[in-house]
Write a protein that holds these residues in place. Structure first.
Motif, PDB file in Angstrom:
ATOM      1  N   ILE A 171      -5.943  73.257  17.518  1.00  0.00           N
ATOM      2  CA  ILE A 171      -5.262  72.053  17.059  1.00  0.00           C
ATOM      3  C   ILE A 171      -4.959  72.243  15.577  1.00  0.00           C
ATOM      4  CG2 ILE A 171      -5.492  69.584  16.584  1.00  0.00           C
ATOM      5  CD1 ILE A 171      -7.591  69.471  18.792  1.00  0.00           C
ATOM      6  N   MET A 172      -3.743  71.914  15.176  1.00  0.00           N
ATOM      7  CA  MET A 172      -3.431  71.846  13.749  1.00  0.00           C
ATOM      8  C   MET A 172      -3.036  70.412  13.418  1.00  0.00           C
ATOM      9  SD  MET A 172      -0.752  73.931  11.297  1.00  0.00           S
ATOM     10  CE  MET A 172       0.736  73.065  11.840  1.00  0.00           C
ATOM     11  N   GLU A 173      -3.781  69.803  12.517  1.00  0.00           N
ATOM     12  CA  GLU A 173      -3.481  68.469  12.022  1.00  0.00           C
ATOM     13  C   GLU A 173      -2.683  68.620  10.735  1.00  0.00           C
ATOM     14  OE1 GLU A 173      -6.340  64.840  12.151  1.00  0.00           O
ATOM     15  OE2 GLU A 173      -6.714  65.849  10.238  1.00  0.00           O
ATOM     16  N   ASP A 174      -1.496  68.019  10.692  1.00  0.00           N
ATOM     17  CA  ASP A 174      -0.600  68.146   9.552  1.00  0.00           C
ATOM     18  C   ASP A 174      -0.442  66.775   8.898  1.00  0.00           C
ATOM     19  OD1 ASP A 174       1.416  68.569   7.731  1.00  0.00           O
ATOM     20  OD2 ASP A 174       2.776  69.572   9.121  1.00  0.00           O
ATOM     21  N   LEU A 175      -0.987  66.625   7.694  1.00  0.00           N
ATOM     22  CA  LEU A 175      -0.964  65.354   6.977  1.00  0.00           C
ATOM     23  C   LEU A 175       0.002  65.376   5.799  1.00  0.00           C
ATOM     24  CD1 LEU A 175      -4.820  64.633   6.910  1.00  0.00           C
ATOM     25  CD2 LEU A 175      -3.149  64.008   8.655  1.00  0.00           C
ATOM     26  N   SER A 176       0.952  66.314   5.811  1.00  0.00           N
ATOM     27  CA  SER A 176       1.868  66.440   4.682  1.00  0.00           C
ATOM     28  C   SER A 176       2.827  65.265   4.584  1.00  0.00           C
ATOM     29  CB  SER A 176       2.650  67.752   4.765  1.00  0.00           C
ATOM     30  OG  SER A 176       3.332  67.859   6.006  1.00  0.00           O
ATOM     31  N   SER A 177       3.117  64.609   5.716  1.00  0.00           N
ATOM     32  CA  SER A 177       3.893  63.365   5.696  1.00  0.00           C
ATOM     33  C   SER A 177       3.264  62.432   6.720  1.00  0.00           C
ATOM     34  CB  SER A 177       5.377  63.643   5.982  1.00  0.00           C
ATOM     35  OG  SER A 177       5.535  64.327   7.214  1.00  0.00           O
ATOM     36  N   ALA A 211       5.382  70.332  20.971  1.00  0.00           N
ATOM     37  CA  ALA A 211       6.141  69.379  20.171  1.00  0.00           C
ATOM     38  C   ALA A 211       5.166  68.486  19.418  1.00  0.00           C
ATOM     39  CB  ALA A 211       7.050  68.553  21.074  1.00  0.00           C
ATOM     40  N   PRO A 212       5.568  67.936  18.278  1.00  0.00           N
ATOM     41  CA  PRO A 212       4.631  67.095  17.530  1.00  0.00           C
ATOM     42  C   PRO A 212       4.180  65.895  18.351  1.00  0.00           C
ATOM     43  CG  PRO A 212       6.869  66.871  16.673  1.00  0.00           C
ATOM     44  CD  PRO A 212       6.882  68.017  17.625  1.00  0.00           C
ATOM     45  N   ALA A 213       2.887  65.645  18.331  1.00  0.00           N
ATOM     46  CA  ALA A 213       2.298  64.484  19.001  1.00  0.00           C
ATOM     47  C   ALA A 213       1.335  63.841  18.019  1.00  0.00           C
ATOM     48  CB  ALA A 213       1.572  64.889  20.271  1.00  0.00           C
ATOM     49  N   ARG A 214       0.997  62.582  18.299  1.00  0.00           N
ATOM     50  CA  ARG A 214       0.048  61.950  17.379  1.00  0.00           C
ATOM     51  C   ARG A 214      -1.305  62.638  17.480  1.00  0.00           C
ATOM     52  NH1 ARG A 214       2.063  58.387  13.513  1.00  0.00           N
ATOM     53  NH2 ARG A 214       0.280  58.000  12.159  1.00  0.00           N
ATOM     54  N   PHE A 215      -1.721  62.948  18.702  1.00  0.00           N
ATOM     55  CA  PHE A 215      -3.012  63.605  18.898  1.00  0.00           C
ATOM     56  C   PHE A 215      -2.914  64.597  20.044  1.00  0.00           C
ATOM     57  CE2 PHE A 215      -3.749  59.284  17.377  1.00  0.00           C
ATOM     58  CZ  PHE A 215      -4.424  59.539  16.195  1.00  0.00           C
ATOM     59  N   VAL A 216      -3.568  65.737  19.888  1.00  0.00           N
ATOM     60  CA  VAL A 216      -3.645  66.747  20.943  1.00  0.00           C
ATOM     61  C   VAL A 216      -5.069  67.289  20.987  1.00  0.00           C
ATOM     62  CG1 VAL A 216      -1.214  67.445  20.861  1.00  0.00           C
ATOM     63  CG2 VAL A 216      -2.872  68.560  19.345  1.00  0.00           C
ATOM     64  N   ALA A 217      -5.425  67.892  22.111  1.00  0.00           N
ATOM     65  CA  ALA A 217      -6.771  68.462  22.259  1.00  0.00           C
ATOM     66  C   ALA A 217      -6.784  69.445  23.423  1.00  0.00           C
ATOM     67  CB  ALA A 217      -7.804  67.361  22.487  1.00  0.00           C
ATOM     68  N   TYR A 218      -7.818  70.249  23.465  1.00  0.00           N
ATOM     69  CA  TYR A 218      -8.105  71.180  24.561  1.00  0.00           C
ATOM     70  C   TYR A 218      -6.967  72.166  24.855  1.00  0.00           C
ATOM     71  CZ  TYR A 218     -12.039  68.060  25.629  1.00  0.00           C
ATOM     72  OH  TYR A 218     -13.184  67.312  25.568  1.00  0.00           O
ATOM     73  N   PRO A 219      -6.522  72.964  23.892  1.00  0.00           N
ATOM     74  CA  PRO A 219      -5.563  74.027  24.230  1.00  0.00           C
ATOM     75  C   PRO A 219      -6.256  75.111  25.054  1.00  0.00           C
ATOM     76  CG  PRO A 219      -6.299  74.249  21.958  1.00  0.00           C
ATOM     77  CD  PRO A 219      -6.895  72.970  22.474  1.00  0.00           C
ATOM     78  N   ARG A 220      -5.714  75.407  26.228  1.00  0.00           N
ATOM     79  CA  ARG A 220      -6.346  76.373  27.123  1.00  0.00           C
ATOM     80  C   ARG A 220      -5.285  77.272  27.760  1.00  0.00           C
ATOM     81  NH1 ARG A 220      -9.971  74.464  24.592  1.00  0.00           N
ATOM     82  NH2 ARG A 220     -11.897  73.502  25.386  1.00  0.00           N
ATOM     83  N   LEU A 221      -5.447  78.594  27.578  1.00  0.00           N
ATOM     84  CA  LEU A 221      -4.557  79.594  28.165  1.00  0.00           C
ATOM     85  C   LEU A 221      -5.177  80.104  29.446  1.00  0.00           C
ATOM     86  CD1 LEU A 221      -1.920  81.232  27.411  1.00  0.00           C
ATOM     87  CD2 LEU A 221      -3.482  83.011  26.556  1.00  0.00           C
ATOM     88  N   ASN A 222      -4.365  80.268  30.499  1.00  0.00           N
ATOM     89  CA  ASN A 222      -4.956  80.711  31.765  1.00  0.00           C
ATOM     90  C   ASN A 222      -5.332  82.190  31.699  1.00  0.00           C
ATOM     91  OD1 ASN A 222      -2.510  82.062  32.170  1.00  0.00           O
ATOM     92  ND2 ASN A 222      -2.289  81.370  34.283  1.00  0.00           N
ATOM     93  N   PRO A 223      -6.159  82.673  32.630  1.00  0.00           N
ATOM     94  CA  PRO A 223      -6.702  84.035  32.526  1.00  0.00           C
ATOM     95  C   PRO A 223      -5.660  85.138  32.466  1.00  0.00           C
ATOM     96  CG  PRO A 223      -7.960  82.764  34.126  1.00  0.00           C
ATOM     97  CD  PRO A 223      -6.782  81.926  33.749  1.00  0.00           C
ATOM     98  N   PRO A 248       1.270  61.633   9.799  1.00  0.00           N
ATOM     99  CA  PRO A 248       0.341  62.538  10.480  1.00  0.00           C
ATOM    100  C   PRO A 248       0.834  62.940  11.871  1.00  0.00           C
ATOM    101  CG  PRO A 248      -0.826  60.672   9.527  1.00  0.00           C
ATOM    102  CD  PRO A 248       0.632  60.357   9.427  1.00  0.00           C
ATOM    103  N   VAL A 249       0.788  64.251  12.148  1.00  0.00           N
ATOM    104  CA  VAL A 249       1.099  64.776  13.482  1.00  0.00           C
ATOM    105  C   VAL A 249       0.115  65.890  13.793  1.00  0.00           C
ATOM    106  CG1 VAL A 249       3.565  64.200  13.447  1.00  0.00           C
ATOM    107  CG2 VAL A 249       2.792  66.427  12.599  1.00  0.00           C
ATOM    108  N   ARG A 250      -0.021  66.186  15.068  1.00  0.00           N
ATOM    109  CA  ARG A 250      -0.844  67.305  15.504  1.00  0.00           C
ATOM    110  C   ARG A 250      -0.037  68.188  16.452  1.00  0.00           C
ATOM    111  NH1 ARG A 250      -2.888  62.305  13.820  1.00  0.00           N
ATOM    112  NH2 ARG A 250      -4.703  62.746  12.529  1.00  0.00           N
ATOM    113  N   HIS A 251      -0.304  69.469  16.377  1.00  0.00           N
ATOM    114  CA  HIS A 251       0.326  70.450  17.244  1.00  0.00           C
ATOM    115  C   HIS A 251      -0.750  71.331  17.869  1.00  0.00           C
ATOM    116  CE1 HIS A 251       4.462  69.946  15.479  1.00  0.00           C
ATOM    117  NE2 HIS A 251       3.777  69.653  14.395  1.00  0.00           N
ATOM    118  N   ILE A 252      -0.435  71.896  19.031  1.00  0.00           N
ATOM    119  CA  ILE A 252      -1.151  73.073  19.511  1.00  0.00           C
ATOM    120  C   ILE A 252      -0.488  74.261  18.839  1.00  0.00           C
ATOM    121  CG2 ILE A 252      -1.792  74.457  21.507  1.00  0.00           C
ATOM    122  CD1 ILE A 252      -3.074  71.657  21.439  1.00  0.00           C
ATOM    123  N   VAL A 253      -1.289  75.114  18.194  1.00  0.00           N
ATOM    124  CA  VAL A 253      -0.719  76.227  17.444  1.00  0.00           C
ATOM    125  C   VAL A 253      -1.379  77.534  17.846  1.00  0.00           C
ATOM    126  CG1 VAL A 253      -0.099  74.790  15.461  1.00  0.00           C
ATOM    127  CG2 VAL A 253      -2.339  75.942  15.506  1.00  0.00           C
TER     128      VAL A 253
END
Length: 651
Positions: A144-150, A177-189, A152-157
Motif C-alpha cells: 500500500i502506498m499512502e499519498d498525502l501530497s494533496s 487506480a487511486p482509491a481512498r483506502f486499499v489493503a491486502y495486495p496479493r499476487l497469485n502463485p 489523500p489517496v492510496r494505491h497498490i504499488v
C-alpha cells in the motif's frame, strides 16, 4: 486464615513499573531458516519497534536485527500495521521506518541497510507512507502506498528491491487506480493475477469493502473487476489458495465467515455457515485471521468473544478445532506442520508461540510479560452477560478482586473500575493483563465491557451503535454496572469508569448523562465531535457518519451528544490523561474538558505527557499514568494506596 483489610489497600507486589517494564508489545512473526523473526516493542526506548531473530531450538539467544534509531512502524492510516516483510530469495527484510516513513532493505547477511523509497517530507511530515507488504514479481514487492501530497489517496504499488526508487518516485509503479483506502495486495502463485480490497468514505472497513481482481501486466495501472463486497458487506483478508482460487472472509451472512472465489468459473462458495466470527475489524492493515496451510486446508481462528484455532477443509467445508489452552490465537506463519502464532491466556498473557500441528505441543518464543506476577495475585476471568433496558444482551468480562490471604472488611463490598475499550469498533478480550491485576491484586474489581458496537458477536451486535454513539455504549455500560450492583458484587457508591480514545468518549458521555459513576478517567478521550470531524486523520474523518450522522447536516445532534457541551452535568471528579503529539485525538480535546471543569469548579486533574501519540508507549509515562490513576481512585474511594498522592484542582 484470611487477613481483613479495606478493599483497595491490599499489599501487592505488582507495581506500575512492573506493568510498564514487563510488557513488551509483540507484533508479527515469520519463520527464517532455523529461527523466527519476531516484531517487538521497546518501551524503555521510547516505544521503538524492532525485529529480533529467535532460534527455534530451546536455549537459543535472540539477536536484534534492526538497530536504533530505526523504528519499524508504519503510519499508514495512522494506526499502521504490517510494516515489514521477509524476502527469502534476497535474504533480506524490508521495513517502514517511523521517522521518515521510507522503506528500507536490511540485508540479513551483513546488517547493511538501503533506502528503497524517496524522501517525501513537507513541514516535517512524510507525504508517502507504505505498509502491508507482500511478495511481488521477482525483484519487487507489493505494498500500500499512502499519498498525502494533496487530497489523500492510496494505491497498490510495486516497489523495486534494487533501490532505484530511492530518489526517483517515478520508479514506484502504481498498480491500482487511486482509491481512498486499499489493503491486502496479493499476487497469485503463477504471477498472472492480483487481488486486493478497497473502500471509500464514509465507510469504515468493517462497514463495507470491495474485492478487486486484475490480470497482471507489465505496464501501467491494472484494469480490475470487483468480484465481491459492496457498501454493506465487509470483505477481509483475501488470500490465494492456489493459482485459481481466492479465499476471503465476508460478513454477508451477518457473521464474518470464510468464502472461496473460483477465478476460472466466477463462482463464489461459502465454505462454512456458522454464527461465529472468523475475522475482526481492520484497524491495522495486513492483519491476518487465517493462513493457507495447503491448497486443501486453511488454519483459521474463530469464535464468539474468544478465539480458537481450527483447520478448515477447503473442499468439504469441514471444520476441526484444535484443542489448545489459549483464550485467543492468531496464526502468523506456517511451515512443515509448525505454526507461529500470537497467543493469549490468563496465565501467561500474550506470547509468540511455536506450535506443532501434529501433536499440538507448544512453547513460547517471546513473552509480552517478561516477569509473570505471582499466580496468587492474578484474577480469574468470568464471562458476564446481562440485559440492557431494551432487553438486548450485553457482554462483559468480570475480574473480581483477588490476592491470596486477603479479604475485605466485614460487610464491605469492593470498589469497581469499569473499563471501556476504544475503537469503538473493538473488543475487550480475555487475557492476562498486568494493568488489570494491578487493580484486582489491591482489592479493586474490574469489569471490561463489550457494549453494543463491539466486534466478536456478529454484524447486528456491531450495528447497534450506528447513529447511537454516546447512547448505546453508555446505556450498555450502565446496564452492566447495575447488574453487578444488583447481584451484590460491586459497591454502588464506589464505581469508577475509565477508557482511552473512543473509550474516553464513553467515559465522558457516561459522566455527563448519568449519575451512576463516582469517578472517571479519560485517556486521550474524544470530547468534541465537531473538533474530531474537523481535526483528525483521514482514516477516521468520516467515522462519525455511521456513529452519529453526516456533518454538518446533523450538527444539532453532534452538539447534543458532545460531552464538552454538558460538562456542568458531571457530578464526580475527573482525571484526564493525554499525549501532546496525538494526531488521532489532539490534545485540544482534553484541554477543553479541563477548562470547562475548572470553570465549573468540578475537581479534576489534567496530565499532559510529552512525546506521546495516541496511546502511551514510553515506560516512564505508562508508570506515571497508572500510578496517577490509582492515586485518583484512592482519594475518591477512600482507601490507602502505595503511590504518591494526587492533588485535584478545585477540590
Amino acid at each position: 486464615m484470611l487477613t481483613q483489610r479495606p478493599y483497595g489497600s491490599w499489599p501487592s507486589t505488582i507495581t506500575a513499573a512492573d506493568v510498564a517494564a514487563g510488557t513488551i508489545p509483540l507484533g508479527g512473526a515469520c519463520f527464517y531458516q532455523d529461527s523466527a523473526i519476531i516484531q517487538q516493542g521497546r518501551p524503555s526506548e521510547g516505544g521503538r519497534v524492532t525485529l529480533v531473530q529467535q532460534p527455534l531450538a530451546e536455549g537459543g539467544t535472540e539477536k536484534e536485527l534492526v538497530p536504533a534509531p530505526f523504528n519499524v512502524r508504519s503510519r499508514v492510516h495512522e494506526y499502521g500495521g504490517a510494516s515489514w516483510l521477509l524476502i527469502d530469495e534476497a535474504n533480506a527484510v524490508i521495513f517502514s521506518n517511523f521517522a521518515d516513513q521510507r522503506v528500507y532493505r536490511l540485508t540479513l547477511a551483513d546488517g547493511t541497510t538501503q533506502a528503497l523509497t524517496p524522501e517525501s517530507r513537507r513541514d516535517g511530515e512524510p507525504l508517502l507512507r507504505f505498509a502491508d507488504f507482500s511478495i511481488g514479481p521477482s525483484g519487487s514487492v507489493l505494498a500500500i502506498m499512502e499519498d498525502l501530497s494533496s487530497e489523500p489517496v492510496r494505491h497498490i504499488v510495486q516497489l523495486p528491491l534494487d533501490g532505484s526508487a530511492s530518489d526517483q518516485v517515478e520508479q514506484i509503479r502504481r498498480l491500482s487506480a487511486p482509491a481512498r483506502f486499499v489493503a491486502y495486495p496479493r499476487l497469485n502463485p503463477t504471477g498472472e493475477k492480483i487481488c486486493w480490497i478497497s473502500w471509500e468514505h464514509p465507510n469504515m472497513p468493517w462497514d463495507g469493502t470491495e474485492l478487486h481482481l486484475a490480470e497482471w501486466a507489465d505496464g501501467g495501472v491494472l484494469p480490475d473487476t470487483v468480484i465481491a463486497g459492496g457498501p454493506a458487506e465487509s470483505i477481509m483478508q483475501p488470500e490465494w489458495v492456489d493459482a485459481d482460487r481466492i479465499g476471503f472472509i465476508s460478513d454477508a451472512s451477518g457473521w464474518w465467515n470464510p468464502y472461496l472465489y473460483h477465478v476460472s468459473s466466477g463462482r463464489t462458495t461459502r465454505l462454512i455457515a456458522r454464527d461465529s466470527e472468523f475475522a475482526g475489524p481492520l484497524w491495522q492493515v495486513g492483519t491476518r485471521w487465517y493462513l493457507v496451510e495447503s491448497r486443501h486446508e486453511l488454519l483459521c481462528t474463530y469464535g464468539r468473544g474468544t478465539g480458537a484455532l481450527a483447520r478448515l477443509h477447503v473442499d468439504t467445508g469441514g471444520l476441526h478445532e484444535l484443542p489448545l489452552p489459549f483464550t485467543g490465537l492468531r496464526p502468523l506463519d506456517v511451515r512443515d506442520n509448525w505454526l507461529l502464532a500470537a497467543t493469549s491466556s490468563m496465565s501467561a498473557g500474550e506470547q509468540i508461540t511455536l506450535l506443532n500441528l501434529e501433536n499440538l505441543e507448544h512453547r513460547p518464543l517471546a513473552h509480552s510479560i517478561e516477569r509473570l506476577p505471582e499466580p496468587s495475585l492474578l484474577p480469574a476471568v468470568e464471562e458476564f452477560e446481562c440485559r440492557n433496558a431494551h432487553g438486548q444482551p450485553v457482554h462483559a468480562l468480570l475480574y473480581r478482586p483477588r490476592n491470596a490471604g486477603y479479604t475485605g472488611l466485614d460487610g464491605e463490598l469492593p470498589p469497581f473500575v469499569t473499563m471501556v475499550h476504544g475503537g469503538p469498533t473493538a473488543q475487550a478480550q480475555a487475557k492476562l493483563s498486568t494493568a488489570i491485576a494491578y487493580y484486582t491484586s489491591r482489592g479493586i474489581g474490574v469489569v471490561d465491557v463489550n457494549y453494543g458496537g463491539s466486534t466478536g458477536y456478529g454484524r447486528a451486535y456491531r450495528n447497534r451503535l450506528r447513529g447511537q454513539w454516546g447512547v448505546v455504549d453508555v446505556d450498555d455500560t450502565v446496564a452492566v454496572i447495575d447488574a453487578l450492583v444488583e447481584e451484590g458484587i460491586a459497591d454502588p457508591n464506589r464505581v469508577g469508569i475509565e477508557g482511552g480514545s473512543a473509550g474516553g468518549w464513553t467515559v465522558l458521555s457516561a459522566l455527563t448523562n448519568t449519575q451512576r459513576f463516582t469517578a472517571g478517567i479519560s485517556r486521550y478521550g474524544v470530547s468534541d465531535l465537531v473538533g474530531l470531524v474537523e481535526d483528525t486523520h483521514d482514516f477516521e474523518s468520516h467515522y462519525m457518519y455511521s456513529l452519529v450522522g453526516p456533518y454538518p447536516e446533523a450538527a444539532d445532534l453532534y452538539a447534543q451528544r458532545a460531552p464538552i457541551n454538558h460538562v456542568a452535568q458531571i457530578g464526580c471528579p475527573v482525571l484526564l490523561l493525554q499525549g501532546d503529539e496525538d494526531k488521532v485525538v489532539p490534545p485540544a480535546q482534553s484541554q477543553v474538558v479541563a477548562d470547562a471543569l475548572a470553570e465549573r469548579g468540578i475537581p479534576y486533574a489534567y496530565v499532559l505527557f510529552e512525546g506521546e501519540q495516541h496511546g502511551f508507549r514510553k515506560a516512564q509515562n505508562i508508570i506515571a499514568a497508572l500510578e496517577t490513576s490509582l492515586a485518583f481512585y484512592a482519594q475518591i474511594f477512600g482507601f490507602h494506596a502505595d503511590v504518591p498522592s494526587l492533588t485535584l484542582t478545585g477540590s
